[in-house]
Enzyme design. Sequence first.
Site, PDB file in Angstrom:
ATOM      1  CE  LYS A 183       1.372   1.330   3.463  1.00 12.31           C
ATOM      2  NZ  LYS A 183       1.593   2.308   4.497  1.00 12.31           N
ATOM      3  CG  HIS A 213       1.228  -4.117   8.357  1.00  5.35           C
ATOM      4  ND1 HIS A 213       1.274  -2.850   7.861  1.00  5.35           N
ATOM      5  CD2 HIS A 213       1.506  -4.000   9.680  1.00  5.35           C
ATOM      6  CE1 HIS A 213       1.571  -2.011   8.845  1.00  5.35           C
ATOM      7  NE2 HIS A 213       1.720  -2.684   9.962  1.00  5.35           N
ATOM      8  CE  LYS A 217      -0.642  -3.782  13.234  1.00  2.00           C
ATOM      9  NZ  LYS A 217       0.688  -3.759  13.814  1.00  2.00           N
ATOM     10  CD  GLU A 251       2.859   5.105  13.168  1.00  2.00           C
ATOM     11  OE1 GLU A 251       3.493   4.056  13.055  1.00  2.00           O
ATOM     12  OE2 GLU A 251       2.650   5.877  12.220  1.00  2.00           O
ATOM     13  CG  ASP A 270       1.872   5.869   5.703  1.00  2.00           C
ATOM     14  OD1 ASP A 270       2.102   4.802   5.101  1.00  2.00           O
ATOM     15  OD2 ASP A 270       2.457   6.193   6.763  1.00  2.00           O
ATOM     16  CG  HIS A 275      -2.552   0.405   7.981  1.00  2.00           C
ATOM     17  ND1 HIS A 275      -2.347  -0.616   7.106  1.00  2.00           N
ATOM     18  CD2 HIS A 275      -1.365   1.066   8.060  1.00  2.00           C
ATOM     19  CE1 HIS A 275      -1.085  -0.581   6.680  1.00  2.00           C
ATOM     20  NE2 HIS A 275      -0.479   0.423   7.235  1.00  2.00           N
ATOM     21  CE  LYS A 361       4.608   7.938  10.124  1.00  2.28           C
ATOM     22  NZ  LYS A 361       4.549   6.506  10.380  1.00  2.28           N
TER      23      LYS A 361
HETATM   24  C1  BG6 Z   1       2.971   1.395   7.759  1.00  3.30           C
HETATM   25  C2  BG6 Z   1       3.092   2.871   7.544  1.00  3.30           C
HETATM   26  O1  BG6 Z   1       2.142   0.824   6.797  1.00  3.30           O
HETATM   27  O2  BG6 Z   1       2.445   1.150   9.050  1.00  3.30           O
HETATM   28  C3  BG6 Z   1       3.994   3.481   8.590  1.00  3.30           C
HETATM   29  O3  BG6 Z   1       3.635   3.128   6.246  1.00  3.30           O
HETATM   30  C4  BG6 Z   1       3.508   3.105   9.968  1.00  3.30           C
HETATM   31  O4  BG6 Z   1       4.053   4.890   8.433  1.00  3.30           O
HETATM   32  C5  BG6 Z   1       3.288   1.609  10.095  1.00  3.30           C
HETATM   33  O5  BG6 Z   1       4.480   3.525  10.904  1.00  3.30           O
HETATM   34  C6  BG6 Z   1       2.635   1.229  11.406  1.00  3.30           C
HETATM   35  O6  BG6 Z   1       2.537  -0.156  11.487  1.00  3.30           O
HETATM   36  P1  BG6 Z   1       2.859  -0.941  12.827  1.00  3.30           P
HETATM   37  O7  BG6 Z   1       2.480  -2.354  12.563  1.00  3.30           O
HETATM   38  O8  BG6 Z   1       4.316  -0.748  13.079  1.00  3.30           O
HETATM   39  O9  BG6 Z   1       2.001  -0.286  13.851  1.00  3.30           O
END
Ligand code: BG6
Length: 517
Positions: A183, A213, A217, A251, A270, A275, A361
């Site tokens: 993605k 992804h 999880k 994050e 992103d 997600h 972020k």
């Molecule tokens: C990614 C994003 O797909 O997912 C990132 O591109 C992000 O910016 C990340 O930090 C977060 O995934 P996880 O599994 O580390 O929480």
Amino acid sequence: MDDTSLANDTDNDDVTPEERLRAAQTIAYPSPAARPRKNQVDCPPFVVVLFGATGDLARRKLLCGLAYLAVSNLTSGMRIIGTSLDDLTDDQFRAFARESIESVGARKLTDAQWAEFAPLLSYVAQSAGPAALAARVAKEEKELGPGVQRLYYLSVPPKAASAVITLLKEAKLIDRSRVIMEKPFGQDLESAIALNAELHQTFKERQIFRIDHFLGKEAAQNILAFRFANGLFEPIWSRNFIDHVQIDIPESLGLDARAAFYEPTGAYKDMVVTHLFQVMAFVAMEPPTALEPRAISEEKNKVFRSLEPIQPEDVVRGQYIGYRDEHGVNPESDTETFIALRARIDNWRWAGVPFYLRTGKKLAEGQRIISIAFKEAPKSMFPANSGIGAQGPDHLTFDLADESKVSLSFYGKRPGPGMRLDKLSMQFSTEETSRAGDVLEAYERLILDALHGDHTLFTTADGIESLWERSIPLLDNPPPVKSYPAGSWGPNSIHQLIAPHAWRLPFERVWRGKKPT
Ligand code: BG6
């Protein structure tokens, strides 16, 4: 095509939908620890070609995940060919992989495991062209023996995907292959349609795995188990009982070295289109008829079709102070590093229930929670000073961390005289179970599913296109970015966005830790 008989190999054109359904339902992955050793598993040998092999995702997740799958008992025979724009030798790539796994990988390899894994890795620079890649694939296939399949992982920015597909076509490597697309899938409706059309010129839909992804999880899949395997929750899973939902993924990490990817992308593309909306679909969807790709994507896509277009006035875009000074960032950048929004799903189950989404972020904490707030109870039977409702509504909270957790918070009586109410909670964590060691990291789980030809946890072209379509008002007319200090929870207007409710994070009470054994 090789005649590889796989219980759930959807690459076979002769497989009927019924057979495919039966096969999908029979996949049962034994615990890695309990598995027999290699070559006794139902997964054919695979040559994996990792595009973007020296990029951030490969470094943080993919090499580590592939290493775990290669040396675990979950696969039988795997070779990994790295490729990227960098010129590396096989040994340099092995050194890169080892450094990545040791410094940022979630699982470390023992020396013995590394000695097993290193010879499986090799490298072909993208500049060496299609013939060099084809030759390397042929060499690895020969060593793996009959029945080898091919998996291409495109860990490359959306704009680079086309060139990779052309390279694969020119190398005549399309047969016996599956392709995992990272993605964001496109940048808007038009580019997603164009990318899907281009992909379909080369690959059949059953060969394409669009990865998100978050759906890999453990905790995300647990939402399905929790909702649909119990009699308790589904009857109250609607606008009659639920007040609002929060999907909150702050994050603490910043850009790292990803400016080239992040600048044209930003937090909405992103994280949200991918997600957060995908997770929202698991929370909001109707019960699927089966745990099977078509049934699941049908229900998810219905949620996306009922999602009201995202309006700029329901969105707060933010940018952390200092972002414009980061290496590779335009000093006048308008890219959002933070986004919070109110989404509405206009169907019989959810009309009137706001879904608040937030991610960004350099925020105060790294958390990944889904919080379901129930409607408040009538309060008049309790004395005025009892504390009922004083700590917000009762909640059900899912933590999407690898050690997945669920908590149900409720008002209960404070011990002692009178009737004082306190917010209490019942919590569950996978860490407390004897199976905690079996948890697969999200990429491991999804790569393994792709090796098995199982699309259940992947997204579809239709689903992604509907999300881009619903994003048009926001993408056409984004509100200006507001700055926020690194280490905060975002711009102040996030509180107006959610009023009269309040963000669950930061938590008033932290999750309980692992019980001592
Ligand atoms: C990614 C994003 O797909 O997912 C990132 O591109 C992000 O910016 C990340 O930090 C977060 O995934 P996880 O599994 O580390 O929480």
